[in-house]
Design a protein around this motif. Structure first.
Motif, PDB file in Angstrom:
ATOM      1  N   ASP A  19       0.788  -1.536  -0.235  1.00 55.78           N
ATOM      2  CA  ASP A  19      -0.363  -0.183  -0.137  1.00 55.78           C
ATOM      3  C   ASP A  19       1.220   0.821  -0.207  1.00 55.78           C
ATOM      4  N   ASP A  21       1.231   3.497   1.850  1.00 54.89           N
ATOM      5  CA  ASP A  21       1.234   4.079   3.136  1.00 54.89           C
ATOM      6  C   ASP A  21       2.872   3.325   3.376  1.00 54.89           C
ATOM      7  N   ALA A  26       2.806   8.547   5.801  1.00 54.17           N
ATOM      8  CA  ALA A  26       1.754   9.253   6.068  1.00 54.17           C
ATOM      9  C   ALA A  26       2.451  10.856   6.519  1.00 54.17           C
ATOM     10  N   LEU A  29       4.800  13.371   4.259  1.00 53.29           N
ATOM     11  CA  LEU A  29       3.863  13.932   3.167  1.00 53.29           C
ATOM     12  C   LEU A  29       3.805  15.265   3.520  1.00 53.29           C
ATOM     13  N   CYS A  77      -1.763  -0.118  -3.225  1.00 51.57           N
ATOM     14  CA  CYS A  77      -3.173   0.181  -2.642  1.00 51.57           C
ATOM     15  C   CYS A  77      -3.553   0.898  -2.421  1.00 51.57           C
ATOM     16  N   GLY A  78      -4.316   1.611  -1.231  1.00 53.09           N
ATOM     17  CA  GLY A  78      -4.469   2.795  -0.002  1.00 53.09           C
ATOM     18  C   GLY A  78      -4.615   4.387  -0.527  1.00 53.09           C
ATOM     19  N   SER A  79      -4.493   4.570  -0.055  1.00 50.60           N
ATOM     20  CA  SER A  79      -4.052   5.967   0.086  1.00 50.60           C
ATOM     21  C   SER A  79      -3.501   6.788  -1.291  1.00 50.60           C
ATOM     22  N   SER A  80      -4.426   8.154  -1.737  1.00 46.84           N
ATOM     23  CA  SER A  80      -4.076   8.206  -2.725  1.00 46.84           C
ATOM     24  C   SER A  80      -3.281   9.158  -3.045  1.00 46.84           C
ATOM     25  N   ARG A  81      -2.204   9.267  -1.959  1.00 48.78           N
ATOM     26  CA  ARG A  81      -1.310  10.208  -2.034  1.00 48.78           C
ATOM     27  C   ARG A  81      -0.281  10.062  -3.837  1.00 48.78           C
ATOM     28  N   GLU A  82       0.077  10.666  -4.213  1.00 50.42           N
ATOM     29  CA  GLU A  82       0.790  11.137  -4.854  1.00 50.42           C
ATOM     30  C   GLU A  82       1.982  11.022  -4.822  1.00 50.42           C
ATOM     31  N   HIS A  83       2.025  11.523  -3.379  1.00 51.36           N
ATOM     32  CA  HIS A  83       3.634  11.080  -2.979  1.00 51.36           C
ATOM     33  C   HIS A  83       4.396   9.738  -3.854  1.00 51.36           C
ATOM     34  N   ALA A 102      -3.296  -1.188  -8.641  1.00 53.42           N
ATOM     35  CA  ALA A 102      -4.381  -0.095  -7.569  1.00 53.42           C
ATOM     36  C   ALA A 102      -4.482   0.359  -8.665  1.00 53.42           C
ATOM     37  N   ASP A 103      -5.568   1.160  -8.701  1.00 48.50           N
ATOM     38  CA  ASP A 103      -6.210   2.533  -9.925  1.00 48.50           C
ATOM     39  C   ASP A 103      -5.711   3.521 -10.276  1.00 48.50           C
ATOM     40  N   ILE A 104      -5.320   4.495  -8.640  1.00 49.34           N
ATOM     41  CA  ILE A 104      -6.252   5.640  -8.556  1.00 49.34           C
ATOM     42  C   ILE A 104      -3.773   5.317  -8.359  1.00 49.34           C
ATOM     43  N   ASN A 108      -1.718   7.740 -11.301  1.00 47.75           N
ATOM     44  CA  ASN A 108      -1.022   8.928 -10.588  1.00 47.75           C
ATOM     45  C   ASN A 108       0.929   8.851 -10.872  1.00 47.75           C
TER      46      ASN A 108
ATOM     47  N   VAL B  36      -2.725  18.511   2.805  1.00 45.21           N
ATOM     48  CA  VAL B  36      -1.462  17.654   2.466  1.00 45.21           C
ATOM     49  C   VAL B  36      -1.184  17.849   0.577  1.00 45.21           C
ATOM     50  N   SER B 130      -7.965   9.262  -0.964  1.00 41.42           N
ATOM     51  CA  SER B 130      -8.711   8.290  -1.208  1.00 41.42           C
ATOM     52  C   SER B 130     -10.659   7.981  -0.878  1.00 41.42           C
ATOM     53  N   THR B 147      -2.247  14.272  -6.666  1.00 42.11           N
ATOM     54  CA  THR B 147      -2.105  15.960  -7.089  1.00 42.11           C
ATOM     55  C   THR B 147      -1.964  16.922  -8.715  1.00 42.11           C
ATOM     56  N   THR B 198     -11.344  -3.079  -8.076  1.00 38.25           N
ATOM     57  CA  THR B 198     -10.287  -2.367  -8.264  1.00 38.25           C
ATOM     58  C   THR B 198     -11.126  -2.024 -10.000  1.00 38.25           C
ATOM     59  N   GLU B 226     -10.902   0.817  -0.161  1.00 42.26           N
ATOM     60  CA  GLU B 226     -10.817  -1.080   0.413  1.00 42.26           C
ATOM     61  C   GLU B 226     -10.334  -1.615   0.621  1.00 42.26           C
ATOM     62  N   ARG B 230     -13.232   2.423  -6.871  1.00 44.39           N
ATOM     63  CA  ARG B 230     -12.628   4.381  -7.222  1.00 44.39           C
ATOM     64  C   ARG B 230     -13.482   4.689  -5.919  1.00 44.39           C
ATOM     65  N   LEU B 409      -4.196   8.032  10.662  1.00 44.81           N
ATOM     66  CA  LEU B 409      -2.799   8.279   9.660  1.00 44.81           C
ATOM     67  C   LEU B 409      -1.591   8.451   9.720  1.00 44.81           C
ATOM     68  N   MET B 411       0.191  11.149  10.683  1.00 42.96           N
ATOM     69  CA  MET B 411       1.234  12.305  10.544  1.00 42.96           C
ATOM     70  C   MET B 411       0.607  13.247  11.418  1.00 42.96           C
ATOM     71  N   ARG B 428      -8.726   2.249   7.948  1.00 43.28           N
ATOM     72  CA  ARG B 428      -7.165   1.802   7.344  1.00 43.28           C
ATOM     73  C   ARG B 428      -5.962   0.585   8.723  1.00 43.28           C
ATOM     74  N   PHE B 430      -3.179  -0.897   7.478  1.00 48.15           N
ATOM     75  CA  PHE B 430      -1.229  -0.969   7.101  1.00 48.15           C
ATOM     76  C   PHE B 430      -1.147  -1.147   8.233  1.00 48.15           C
TER      77      PHE B 430
END
Lengths: 196, 465
Positions: A19, A21, A26, A29, A77-83, A102-104, A108, B36, B130, B147, B198, B226, B230, B409, B411, B428, B430
């Motif tokens: 994922d 993460d 995070a 980020l 998978c998981g968070s959408s972070r482009e990072h 994973a899609d996103i 990215n 973020v 997400s 982003t 997915t 999860e 989408r 998360l 953060m 999550r 994770f």
């Protein structure tokens, strides 16, 4: 970025469901630019709690290097972070190979000139075996012909990338340029749009 | 010709242009941003010399890295403070409305949108997060973006997208006592796996879904991502309209009637077809808990951890259980825990807080357990106080904190220490999600409240009449 073909050694990461993460936790980020995320790529797998490199993690193992990361299925998978895509690219990878993305994350990556190459489980497993038995083994990725080749076995497989993104990657073209080139249609749409 | 699904109706009414083999240009009605995932997008606009095309269609808030105590003081952590400051400057420069720290409308982006009536049926909505799938509970197409796409939406109010496939997930029947929306969605993810959705956009339907409140529907749609989907959506109905009516940004007067008439045209036609259909029975769902390191690694609270992975290979299972400090075939009931976190965009709405307060009233948290309860927004916080819920939490020994993403998360300052077990209502589990080395069990608010009181993983059904 104008990339069409790449031949390189590869780094194996045979773990499934990696994922974003794990790719970039995070707490890293907080930068407001796109640069420098590679330093913290896979941070908690790469370094211990005292910031010392973990010898058993593949990025700390000099045996493996190259511009291709080969990972288990459902990568990103998981968070959408482009990072996550920025971190992989910034570290020096140009291609990620997996049997499922994973899609996103896939979107990215393509938006940052990082090429996600989806192959079958069989091809992936064979490639991982090849790299693990011979870290000098080369992989060739040809974007133009949409073909990936395991140079040690000579076996190839086709991968798919949509025509639009392929054009963007080859020409270094960008989504915003494309949408703005059709700005009249946005205005036409808005003039008919019902807002309550 | 076959009828259309809810998804198709909303999608097709937002296509600005399309051509073969190219992604469609999709118009975006509403865009949410936070500190973020937006700074690099604003930088991009500056580099291109572009304005925000439709600034009134973007709403900003600070939620991810804000502290949840002493919010009136400057943020202690330098990089977080800088990121929030950057958001202020960007919103000011580009004319975007910001619900800043301390503002009465500030909160988790996916809590404030619905709360304020900004989220409405039939809309397209995106955010660089997400869990934007949350807003699908209103019958809107809502999904998370990266982003570069945030920049795209700021610059053009549009997004390039390939149309995903459609999946209908039906849950029929009546939920047992102590079983709620969170259990439904954790159950579904366990059945379909962390990658099972997915490529799809989900519509949730069936009697166990339509009987849910809006808050509960948001919990379900929130976790669509999860399983890799989408987004997830639920057809708007009277429950949706009742929730929205009178909210600040909801349509008013004559416009309200027009809007409702339009919203009523959105549900899926009887003869519409989906690419995939999955059906589940509400009676099969018990209070659910995850044991592993992705949300698909879950089980009923009375069950034992499987011998081999339900999802992924046994190698992944070994890695997950090693991280969690658990063994195959182990039961979790009675397992001692260290932290309880009630909050996040999944479960921090007023209904969640009411449910928890109702259960813990007159009870006390177990010794040695830290319990954090974090309202999703300033609005939720104010409502909770008006109802006296804050007093219930304090009397129970819970720590009521201020709005933000908090310990979901890792953060901001709210982190679970390495090796500690946290029973959490977030989304999550994770590795490291709640802090480096932290071990997460995902559950419903009621299950979290039960664990807070007993200090161990507990079947909520044994504690309620």
């Amino acid at each position: 970025m104008g990339f069409t073909t790449l031949t390189s050694t590869a780094v194996p990461l045979p773990i499934e469901n990696i994922d974003t993460d794990q790719i970039i936790p995070a707490r890293f980020l907080k930068a407001t630019t796109r640069e420098g995320f590679g330093d913290n790529l896979f941070r908690d797998w790469r370094y211990d709690s005292n910031d010392q490199p973990k010898a058993d993690f593949v990025l700390n193992d000099d045996t493996y290097s190259g511009k291709v990361l080969v990972a288990g299925k459902n990568f990103g998978c998981g968070s959408s972070r482009e990072h996550a895509a920025w971190a992989i690219k910034d570290f020096g990878f140009a291609v990620v190979v997996s049997s499922f993305f994973a899609d996103i994350f896939k979107g990215n990556s393509l938006n940052n000139g990082l090429l996600p190459v989806q192959v079958t489980d069989t091809f992936l497993n064979e490639m991982l075996e090849t790299i693990e038995s011979n870290p000098e083994a080369k992989i060739t990725v040809n974007l133009e012909t949409e073909k990936i080749t395991n140079e040690s076995t000579g076996k190839s497989e086709s991968f798919e990338i949509n025509a639009y993104k392929k054009m963007c990657l080859i020409k270094g073209y960008d989504d915003i340029d494309y949408i703005i080139s059709g700005k009249e249609s946005i205005e036409a749409f808005e003039s008919k749009r019902v807002v309550f | 010709m076959a009828g259309k699904t809810l998804f198709e109706k909303v999608w097709e009414s937002h296509v600005v242009s399309s051509k073969p083999e190219y992604p469609e240009v999709l118009y975006i009605d509403r865009h949410y941003i936070h500190e973020v995932t937006s700074p690099q997008a604003f930088d991009g606009l500056r580099r291109r010399g572009l304005p925000v095309l439709r600034p009134t269609q973007t709403t900003a808030t600070a939620d991810h890295n804000v502290p949840t105590i002493n919010q009136h003081l400057p943020i202690k952590e330098e990089l977080s403070r800088f990121q929030v400051q950057k958001l202020r400057e960007n919103c000011e420069e580009f004319g975007v409305e910001l619900y800043d720290l301390g503002h009465e409308k500030q909160g988790i982006v996916h809590v404030i949108g619905p709360d304020l009536g900004l989220t409405q049926p039939g809309m397209t909505m995106v955010c660089g997060d997400s869990h934007t799938s949350t807003h699908g509970a209103f019958g809107s197409i809502a999904f998370g973006i990266g982003t570069s796409q945030v920049e795209q939406v700021l610059a053009t109010q549009c997004l390039l997208q390939y149309r995903p496939k459609t999946m209908r997930i039906e849950v029929n029947g009546t939920l047992g006592k102590g079983v709620g929306a969170k259990d439904i969605i954790l159950y579904i993810i366990t059945q379909l796996s962390a990658a099972g959705g997915t490529g799809y956009f989900i519509e949730y339907a069936g009697s166990a879904i339509t009987s849910l409140s809006m808050e509960a529907r948001m919990t379900i749609c929130n976790m669509s991502i999860e399983m890799g989907a989408r987004g997830g959506m639920i057809a708007p109905d009277e429950t949706t309209f009742d929730y929205l009516k009178g909210r600040e940004f909801a349509p008013k007067g004559e416009n309200w009637d027009k809007a409702v008439a339009y919203w009523k045209s959105l549900p899926t036609d009887a003869d519409a077809e989906y690419d995939r259909v999955e059906k589940f029975n509400a009676e099969d769902i018990e209070p659910w808990i995850t044991y592993g390191t992705n949300p698909g690694m879950g089980m009923g609270v009375t069950q034992s951890i499987p011998d081999i992975a339900v999802n992924g290979t046994s190698k992944d299972m070994t890695k997950a259980l090693t991280y969690m400090g658990l063994d195959p075939n182990q039961a979790l009931q009675g397992k001692k825990i260290d932290y309880v976190f009630i909050g996040s965009c999944t479960n921090s709405r007023i209904e969640d807080l009411r449910e928890v307060a109702d259960f813990v009233k007159g009870k006390k948290k177990a010794d040695g357990v830290n319990v954090w309860i974090v309202p999703g927004s300033k609005g939720v916080e104010a409502q909770a106080m008006e109802e006296g819920l804050d007093k219930v939490f304090v009397a129970a020994g819970f720590e009521l904190r201020q709005p933000g993403c908090s310990a979901c998360l890792g953060m901001n300052e709210d982190k679970v220490p390495a090796g500690k077990y946290c029973v959490s209502t977030s989304n999550r589990n994770f590795e490291g999600r709640q802090g480096p080395g932290a071990r997460t069990f995902l559950v419903s608010p009621l299950m979290a409240a039960a664990a807070a009181v007993t200090g161990e993983i507990t079947d909520i059904r044994e504690m309620i009449a």
